[in-house]
Design a protein around this motif. Structure first.
Motif, PDB file in Angstrom:
ATOM      1  N   LYS A 173     -31.049 -12.191 -21.388  1.00 39.75           N
ATOM      2  CA  LYS A 173     -30.494 -10.947 -20.836  1.00 39.75           C
ATOM      3  C   LYS A 173     -30.924  -9.747 -21.680  1.00 39.75           C
ATOM      4  CE  LYS A 173     -26.623 -13.254 -18.661  1.00 39.75           C
ATOM      5  NZ  LYS A 173     -25.400 -14.002 -18.950  1.00 39.75           N
ATOM      6  N   THR A 174     -30.961  -9.942 -22.979  1.00 43.17           N
ATOM      7  CA  THR A 174     -31.392  -8.847 -23.862  1.00 43.17           C
ATOM      8  C   THR A 174     -32.866  -8.526 -23.638  1.00 43.17           C
ATOM      9  OG1 THR A 174     -29.811  -9.658 -25.486  1.00 43.17           O
ATOM     10  CG2 THR A 174     -31.408  -8.056 -26.265  1.00 43.17           C
ATOM     11  N   LEU A 175     -33.696  -9.571 -23.517  1.00 45.98           N
ATOM     12  CA  LEU A 175     -35.124  -9.337 -23.239  1.00 45.98           C
ATOM     13  C   LEU A 175     -35.291  -8.553 -21.945  1.00 45.98           C
ATOM     14  CD1 LEU A 175     -36.592 -12.844 -24.178  1.00 45.98           C
ATOM     15  CD2 LEU A 175     -37.010 -10.693 -25.399  1.00 45.98           C
ATOM     16  N   ASP A 176     -34.516  -8.914 -20.918  1.00 45.49           N
ATOM     17  CA  ASP A 176     -34.622  -8.219 -19.622  1.00 45.49           C
ATOM     18  C   ASP A 176     -34.241  -6.749 -19.747  1.00 45.49           C
ATOM     19  OD1 ASP A 176     -35.368 -10.611 -18.526  1.00 45.49           O
ATOM     20  OD2 ASP A 176     -33.415 -11.048 -17.619  1.00 45.49           O
ATOM     21  N   GLU A 213     -33.502 -11.360 -32.380  1.00 45.72           N
ATOM     22  CA  GLU A 213     -34.834 -11.923 -32.089  1.00 45.72           C
ATOM     23  C   GLU A 213     -35.484 -11.187 -30.925  1.00 45.72           C
ATOM     24  OE1 GLU A 213     -34.623 -16.115 -31.304  1.00 45.72           O
ATOM     25  OE2 GLU A 213     -33.670 -16.488 -33.241  1.00 45.72           O
ATOM     26  N   ALA A 214     -34.682 -10.902 -29.897  1.00 49.74           N
ATOM     27  CA  ALA A 214     -35.219 -10.195 -28.728  1.00 49.74           C
ATOM     28  C   ALA A 214     -35.732  -8.808 -29.119  1.00 49.74           C
ATOM     29  CB  ALA A 214     -34.140 -10.081 -27.652  1.00 49.74           C
ATOM     30  N   ILE A 269     -26.919   0.929 -26.615  1.00 45.87           N
ATOM     31  CA  ILE A 269     -28.162   1.683 -26.434  1.00 45.87           C
ATOM     32  C   ILE A 269     -27.769   3.118 -26.125  1.00 45.87           C
ATOM     33  CG2 ILE A 269     -30.330   1.917 -25.166  1.00 45.87           C
ATOM     34  CD1 ILE A 269     -30.164  -1.042 -24.476  1.00 45.87           C
ATOM     35  N   ASN A 270     -28.151   4.014 -27.005  1.00 43.90           N
ATOM     36  CA  ASN A 270     -27.691   5.411 -26.954  1.00 43.90           C
ATOM     37  C   ASN A 270     -26.168   5.426 -26.858  1.00 43.90           C
ATOM     38  OD1 ASN A 270     -30.348   5.959 -27.208  1.00 43.90           O
ATOM     39  ND2 ASN A 270     -30.669   6.654 -25.130  1.00 43.90           N
ATOM     40  N   ASP A 271     -25.583   5.956 -25.772  1.00 43.45           N
ATOM     41  CA  ASP A 271     -24.120   6.070 -25.758  1.00 43.45           C
ATOM     42  C   ASP A 271     -23.422   4.914 -25.043  1.00 43.45           C
ATOM     43  OD1 ASP A 271     -24.132   8.462 -27.145  1.00 43.45           O
ATOM     44  OD2 ASP A 271     -24.270   9.666 -25.328  1.00 43.45           O
ATOM     45  N   ASP A 272     -24.164   3.935 -24.538  1.00 40.74           N
ATOM     46  CA  ASP A 272     -23.546   2.889 -23.703  1.00 40.74           C
ATOM     47  C   ASP A 272     -23.559   1.513 -24.360  1.00 40.74           C
ATOM     48  OD1 ASP A 272     -22.869   4.507 -21.473  1.00 40.74           O
ATOM     49  OD2 ASP A 272     -24.985   4.552 -20.915  1.00 40.74           O
ATOM     50  N   TYR A 273     -22.568   0.692 -23.985  1.00 40.14           N
ATOM     51  CA  TYR A 273     -22.452  -0.672 -24.498  1.00 40.14           C
ATOM     52  C   TYR A 273     -22.991  -1.679 -23.470  1.00 40.14           C
ATOM     53  CZ  TYR A 273     -19.377   0.480 -28.476  1.00 40.14           C
ATOM     54  OH  TYR A 273     -18.864   0.957 -29.654  1.00 40.14           O
ATOM     55  N   TYR A 274     -23.677  -2.716 -23.972  1.00 41.50           N
ATOM     56  CA  TYR A 274     -24.199  -3.813 -23.143  1.00 41.50           C
ATOM     57  C   TYR A 274     -23.640  -5.085 -23.756  1.00 41.50           C
ATOM     58  CZ  TYR A 274     -26.957  -0.005 -21.448  1.00 41.50           C
ATOM     59  OH  TYR A 274     -27.306   1.200 -20.898  1.00 41.50           O
ATOM     60  N   GLU A 275     -22.870  -5.829 -22.953  1.00 37.62           N
ATOM     61  CA  GLU A 275     -22.010  -6.866 -23.533  1.00 37.62           C
ATOM     62  C   GLU A 275     -22.221  -8.228 -22.874  1.00 37.62           C
ATOM     63  OE1 GLU A 275     -18.324  -3.707 -24.107  1.00 37.62           O
ATOM     64  OE2 GLU A 275     -18.782  -4.558 -22.151  1.00 37.62           O
ATOM     65  N   ASP A 276     -21.640  -9.253 -23.533  1.00 42.11           N
ATOM     66  CA  ASP A 276     -21.747 -10.630 -23.032  1.00 42.11           C
ATOM     67  C   ASP A 276     -23.218 -11.011 -22.854  1.00 42.11           C
ATOM     68  OD1 ASP A 276     -19.001 -11.088 -22.914  1.00 42.11           O
ATOM     69  OD2 ASP A 276     -18.838 -10.253 -20.898  1.00 42.11           O
ATOM     70  N   LEU A 277     -24.011 -10.760 -23.875  1.00 46.26           N
ATOM     71  CA  LEU A 277     -25.458 -10.947 -23.760  1.00 46.26           C
ATOM     72  C   LEU A 277     -25.916 -12.299 -24.304  1.00 46.26           C
ATOM     73  CD1 LEU A 277     -26.524  -7.386 -24.944  1.00 46.26           C
ATOM     74  CD2 LEU A 277     -26.432  -8.236 -22.598  1.00 46.26           C
ATOM     75  N   ASP A 278     -27.120 -12.665 -23.964  1.00 45.82           N
ATOM     76  CA  ASP A 278     -27.830 -13.761 -24.620  1.00 45.82           C
ATOM     77  C   ASP A 278     -29.280 -13.280 -24.780  1.00 45.82           C
ATOM     78  OD1 ASP A 278     -29.089 -14.022 -22.175  1.00 45.82           O
ATOM     79  OD2 ASP A 278     -27.876 -15.733 -21.557  1.00 45.82           O
ATOM     80  N   SER A 331     -20.485  -5.500 -19.042  1.00 46.43           N
ATOM     81  CA  SER A 331     -20.603  -6.949 -19.223  1.00 46.43           C
ATOM     82  C   SER A 331     -21.756  -7.524 -18.411  1.00 46.43           C
ATOM     83  CB  SER A 331     -19.300  -7.626 -18.785  1.00 46.43           C
ATOM     84  OG  SER A 331     -19.498  -9.024 -18.704  1.00 46.43           O
ATOM     85  N   TYR A 332     -22.499  -8.450 -19.022  1.00 47.60           N
ATOM     86  CA  TYR A 332     -23.569  -9.142 -18.293  1.00 47.60           C
ATOM     87  C   TYR A 332     -23.133 -10.540 -17.887  1.00 47.60           C
ATOM     88  CZ  TYR A 332     -26.997  -5.492 -18.281  1.00 47.60           C
ATOM     89  OH  TYR A 332     -27.665  -4.319 -17.985  1.00 47.60           O
ATOM     90  N   ARG A 333     -21.815 -10.783 -17.879  1.00 47.19           N
ATOM     91  CA  ARG A 333     -21.303 -11.990 -17.246  1.00 47.19           C
ATOM     92  C   ARG A 333     -20.339 -11.608 -16.127  1.00 47.19           C
ATOM     93  NH1 ARG A 333     -20.701 -14.754 -22.260  1.00 47.19           N
ATOM     94  NH2 ARG A 333     -18.455 -14.597 -22.115  1.00 47.19           N
ATOM     95  N   GLY A 334     -20.442 -10.391 -15.652  1.00 47.37           N
ATOM     96  CA  GLY A 334     -19.695  -9.978 -14.468  1.00 47.37           C
ATOM     97  C   GLY A 334     -18.246  -9.626 -14.733  1.00 47.37           C
ATOM     98  N   ARG A 335     -17.864  -9.509 -15.975  1.00 45.48           N
ATOM     99  CA  ARG A 335     -16.475  -9.139 -16.240  1.00 45.48           C
ATOM    100  C   ARG A 335     -16.261  -7.649 -15.995  1.00 45.48           C
ATOM    101  NH1 ARG A 335     -14.185 -11.276 -21.742  1.00 45.48           N
ATOM    102  NH2 ARG A 335     -16.241 -11.373 -22.667  1.00 45.48           N
ATOM    103  N   VAL A 336     -15.076  -7.284 -15.531  1.00 44.43           N
ATOM    104  CA  VAL A 336     -14.715  -5.872 -15.450  1.00 44.43           C
ATOM    105  C   VAL A 336     -14.096  -5.507 -16.793  1.00 44.43           C
ATOM    106  CG1 VAL A 336     -13.270  -4.138 -14.322  1.00 44.43           C
ATOM    107  CG2 VAL A 336     -14.322  -5.984 -12.978  1.00 44.43           C
ATOM    108  N   ASN A 337     -14.720  -4.556 -17.460  1.00 50.37           N
ATOM    109  CA  ASN A 337     -14.295  -4.205 -18.824  1.00 50.37           C
ATOM    110  C   ASN A 337     -14.212  -5.471 -19.680  1.00 50.37           C
ATOM    111  OD1 ASN A 337     -14.170  -1.519 -18.017  1.00 50.37           O
ATOM    112  ND2 ASN A 337     -12.100  -1.786 -17.254  1.00 50.37           N
ATOM    113  N   ASN A 338     -13.006  -5.807 -20.200  1.00 50.45           N
ATOM    114  CA  ASN A 338     -12.914  -7.025 -21.019  1.00 50.45           C
ATOM    115  C   ASN A 338     -11.892  -7.993 -20.450  1.00 50.45           C
ATOM    116  OD1 ASN A 338     -10.693  -5.537 -21.647  1.00 50.45           O
ATOM    117  ND2 ASN A 338     -11.262  -5.170 -23.759  1.00 50.45           N
ATOM    118  N   GLU A 339     -11.855  -8.066 -19.114  1.00 52.69           N
ATOM    119  CA  GLU A 339     -10.913  -8.986 -18.474  1.00 52.69           C
ATOM    120  C   GLU A 339     -11.264 -10.442 -18.831  1.00 52.69           C
ATOM    121  OE1 GLU A 339     -11.352  -8.703 -14.256  1.00 52.69           O
ATOM    122  OE2 GLU A 339     -13.358  -9.556 -14.275  1.00 52.69           O
ATOM    123  N   PRO A 340     -10.276 -11.370 -18.710  1.00 51.45           N
ATOM    124  CA  PRO A 340     -10.550 -12.773 -18.990  1.00 51.45           C
ATOM    125  C   PRO A 340     -11.584 -13.322 -18.005  1.00 51.45           C
ATOM    126  CG  PRO A 340      -8.200 -12.372 -18.750  1.00 51.45           C
ATOM    127  CD  PRO A 340      -8.892 -11.133 -18.314  1.00 51.45           C
TER     128      PRO A 340
END
Ligand code: FES
Length: 202
Positions: free
Chosen positions: A162-165, A112-113, A150-159, A180-189
């Protein structure tokens, strides 16, 4: 998954420039004699990089000759994998994963964004012609779903917000931070959990 078709407007010819040729020869040399066709995916990627991030039919024919293999086999590979773009894309190319793990974590909001900020339909350029988007299958970052590339990079943990921004920033040529857009380092718990049984921190 979006419908993928070769662009209507195609350049008549394609050939590797000097740096692409050098890179292609390095890759082909890694395969035993007679097995050079195995380099087809890498060579398609090199062609795509050279040609503003999309692969014209003339490049597929060129690669078929380069590797001494039937054109249809190169065409089959290029049209099967969504990482190969068959038509021009924006300078900022947004790929939203809508496979099941991302979908159940809200990938529709990312779509949607994109519709609001870039273009109503997939594979169309934004008004300023700088950006395009499409839905793709799993990008291998399911643990940080929902996500987009986006191009070569990943943007994760979105809503959606955050996507609109993020999309606002790329449309305004501002720098964006991958990961990560929830402050995780890589895919840590999240919340410092150490085991699946550690529910008190969940
Ligand atoms: S399902 Fe989206 S990254 Fe795997």
């Amino acid at each position: 998954m979006s419908l993928r078709r070769p662009a209507k407007d195609q350049p008549e010819s394609f050939e590797f420039n000097a740096s692409s040729l050098e890179a292609a020869n390095v890759i082909v040399a890694k395969y035993p004699k007679g097995k050079q066709q195995s380099a087809v995916m890498s060579l398609l990627y090199i062609a795509q990089k050279q040609n503003n991030n999309w692969i014209p039919l003339s490049a597929m024919k060129y690669i078929a000759k380069f590797l001494d293999m039937p054109y249809i086999k190169v065409y089959e590979v290029a049209t099967f994998y969504s990482m190969y773009n068959l038509a021009p894309v924006g300078k900022y190319f947004v790929q939203v994963c809508t496979t099941t793990p991302c979908m159940i974590r809200g990938a529709n909001q990312l779509v949607e964004a994109c519709k609001e900020k870039i273009s109503k339909n997939e594979c169309e350029l934004s008004n300023d012609k700088s950006c395009s988007w499409m839905e793709v299958e799993c990008l291998g970052a399911c643990v940080n779903a929902p996500m987009m590339q986006i191009n070569d990079d990943y943007y994760e943990d979105l809503d959606k917000q955050k996507t609109l921004d993020i999309l606002d920033k790329i449309l305004n040529r501002e720098t964006i931070k991958p990961g990560s857009y929830r402050g995780r380092v890589n895919n840590e718990p999240e919340n410092n959990r150490k085991t699946l049984m550690d529910l008190k921190n969940a």
